[in-house]
Scaffold this active site. Structure first.
Site, mmCIF file in Angstrom:
data_model
loop_
_atom_site.group_PDB
_atom_site.id
_atom_site.type_symbol
_atom_site.label_atom_id
_atom_site.label_comp_id
_atom_site.label_asym_id
_atom_site.label_seq_id
_atom_site.Cartn_x
_atom_site.Cartn_y
_atom_site.Cartn_z
ATOM 1 N N ARG A 1 6.035 -3.864 -9.359
ATOM 2 C CA ARG A 1 5.455 -4.281 -10.648
ATOM 3 C C ARG A 1 5.925 -3.375 -11.768
ATOM 4 N NH1 ARG A 1 -0.391 -3.442 -9.365
ATOM 5 N NH2 ARG A 1 -0.657 -3.770 -11.588
ATOM 6 N N SER B 1 -5.418 -3.693 -6.819
ATOM 7 C CA SER B 1 -4.717 -2.467 -6.434
ATOM 8 C C SER B 1 -5.698 -1.293 -6.337
ATOM 9 C CB SER B 1 -3.623 -2.181 -7.468
ATOM 10 O OG SER B 1 -3.171 -0.854 -7.408
ATOM 11 N N LYS C 1 -7.565 0.505 -2.582
ATOM 12 C CA LYS C 1 -7.459 1.915 -2.193
ATOM 13 C C LYS C 1 -8.838 2.521 -1.922
ATOM 14 C CE LYS C 1 -4.449 2.286 -5.607
ATOM 15 N NZ LYS C 1 -3.261 2.397 -6.452
ATOM 16 N N HIS D 1 -14.672 6.329 -8.875
ATOM 17 C CA HIS D 1 -13.264 6.261 -9.261
ATOM 18 C C HIS D 1 -13.145 6.210 -10.776
ATOM 19 C CE1 HIS D 1 -9.012 5.273 -9.079
ATOM 20 N NE2 HIS D 1 -9.252 4.382 -10.021
ATOM 21 N N ASP E 1 0.047 -2.117 -1.321
ATOM 22 C CA ASP E 1 -0.149 -1.746 -2.722
ATOM 23 C C ASP E 1 0.957 -0.815 -3.191
ATOM 24 O OD1 ASP E 1 -1.626 -1.346 -5.276
ATOM 25 O OD2 ASP E 1 -1.752 0.694 -4.494
HETATM 26 N N1 URA Z 1 -3.640 2.056 -11.127
HETATM 27 C C1 URA Z 1 -3.528 1.542 -9.894
HETATM 28 O O1 URA Z 1 -3.885 2.178 -8.912
HETATM 29 N N2 URA Z 1 -3.005 0.313 -9.750
HETATM 30 C C2 URA Z 1 -2.585 -0.422 -10.789
HETATM 31 O O2 URA Z 1 -2.139 -1.520 -10.591
HETATM 32 C C3 URA Z 1 -2.699 0.129 -12.080
HETATM 33 C C4 URA Z 1 -3.232 1.378 -12.223
#
Ligand code: URA
Ligand code: CA
Length: 433
Positions: free
Chosen positions: A168, A183, A187, A82, A161
């Site tokens: 947020r 977050s 994923k 990632h 999320d």
């Molecule tokens: N990228 C994400 O996937 N989540 C965040 O909180 C910030 C950047």
């Protein structure tokens, strides 16, 4: 349990239990807990932070808020990579076939997203016929047979999320290490990764502008991964200037092919070999990083990696003849040079600004509805540290509009030529715990 008690507990700097975190995530996903309470807790977390156990619990609660991809039918350790995102980040396109060619299974789920260029899927779709709308069954079979496949995002992954990130975004709580780390990690885990290699970018083109912030985020994610049973490591790499030379969709695909042929830009090649070696070791296909690197270098030299790429493209309906005939890729109508205004050394090419210029050409999406122009983008003929004489071409703008004055102005502001300066380090740090 009452949400107000959880908010007050965090507000006063105490540690939340796993049950309290699960109560919040479940209730918020279902709609039982309103936005105003969730945003209040997010702000309390912003100021009071979370310890390692809370971060791990937050991550797993979000993983469990929706579907999870089951990759258990795929043989071997599934290592996902990632990147926190940057400008001209062509690494996935090279890494996927490269590590697959030495036996690491790559089961990549990818989205389109917003940004300076499209995502990995958009870039791959510059190949005529390439299709990511495949069934989960076919996806798994392709990975078992050829070690690499890419599927479009499907299913209801980490709905908590999605909802929390959107909240947020409008409540001043994006920039919180525990919230960002949980977050991102949720994923990856929901997408089925057994092990995770993170490329945390730092610099103007990155989410984390300073090395200090990038390091904090990297440590947070590595610790979450290892706490929830996923072998995780992170590399902190430079994103003060764009990575490699190409920024754009078809342009980056071409750059990926060049790199698989051993003719790619030095920085992209080095980053790919560094990340790739880590993936190979995590997957158990080599016992040391040196051994892993040798395997990868040899896969490039023998053409094994390029062969893997061709099979990958044709397996998903794409026309693999573009590898030998890249002139068939989508191409912009005009090539316009951005020239040096004076003699000297390039000391700055601000990644973020050059990314915005690519976006203005149509290489990326600003909103989900935008349609990407696959052929456009920017190619860096020079990079930071190169010497130029007045009139040299620094960048080539690939445009479908004849008039690019606005873009030239933007580029003018983002490139600095001085007597001399420093060349940024590509790999700042490697974090394993
Ligand atoms: N990228 C994400 O996937 N989540 C965040 O909180 C910030 C950047
Ligand atoms: Ca690039």
């Amino acid at each position: 349990m009452r949400m107000v008690d959880i908010i007050e507990k965090k507000r006063d700097g105490h540690t939340l239990s796993k049950e309290e975190i699960e109560f919040f995530i479940k209730g918020y996903t279902k709609g039982d807990i309103p936005d105003y309470q969730a945003s209040s807790l997010a702000m309390a977390i912003f100021f009071q932070d979370m310890n390692e156990e809370e971060r791990a619990a937050m991550t797993m609660a979000m993983v469990n808020s929706g579907d999870r991809i089951d990759l258990s039918q795929i043989h071997g350790t599934k290592v996902d990579k990632h990147s926190t995102g940057g400008v001209g980040d062509t690494t996935t396109l090279v890494l996927a076939p490269l590590v697959a060619s030495v036996g690491v299974p790559v089961a990549k789920m990818s989205g389109r997203g917003l940004g300076h260029t499209g995502g990995t899927i958009d870039k791959l779709e510059s190949v005529k016929g390439f299709n990511v709308e495949i069934s989960e069954e076919d996806f798994i079979k392709l990975v078992n047979d050829n070690q690499v496949a890419v599927i479009g995002q499907s299913g209801n992954l980490t709905p908590a999320d999605k909802k929390l990130y959107a909240l947020r975004d409008v409540t001043g709580t994006v920039n919180s290490i525990p919230l960002i780390a949980s977050s991102i990690m949720s994923k990856k885990i929901a997408a089925g990764a057994d092990a995770i290699v993170l490329d945390v970018k730092t610099g103007s083109g990155a989410f984390m502008k300073t090395l200090e912030d990038a390091e904090a985020l990297a440590h947070a994610m590595v610790s979450i991964g290892n706490n929830v049973g996923r072998n995780t490591m992170a590399i902190i790499s430079d994103m003060s200037q764009p990575l490699g030379r190409a920024i754009g969709n078809a342009l980056e695909l071409q750059e990926a092919i060049d790199t698989l042929k051993g003719q790619g830009p030095d920085d992209l090649t080095e980053l790919v070999l560094t990340l790739g070696s880590q993936m190979v070791v995590l997957a158990g296909k080599a016992s040391t990083l040196d051994e892993a690197r040798q395997l990868l270098e040899s896969a490039i030299h023998t053409g094994q990696a390029l062969e893997k790429f061709k099979t990958f493209i044709s397996n998903q309906g794409g026309d693999a003849s573009i590898v030998d005939h890249p002139e068939q890729l989508p191409r912009a109508r005009y090539q316009i040079h951005f020239q040096a205004q004076k003699d000297g050394m390039i000391t700055e090419m601000i990644a973020n600004e050059i990314g915005v210029a690519s976006m203005m050409l149509g290489a990326g999406r600003q909103t989900k509805e935008d349609v990407i122009d696959l052929g456009v983008g920017i190619v860096l003929n020079k990079k930071v540290g190169d010497r130029v004489t007045k009139g040299d071409s620094i960048l080539t703008i690939h445009s479908n509009k004849e008039n690019v004055d606005e873009i030239l102005d933007k580029l003018q502001e983002s490139i600095t030529i001085e007597e001399k300066g420093e060349v940024p380090t590509l790999i700042h740090k490697i974090i394993t715990e």
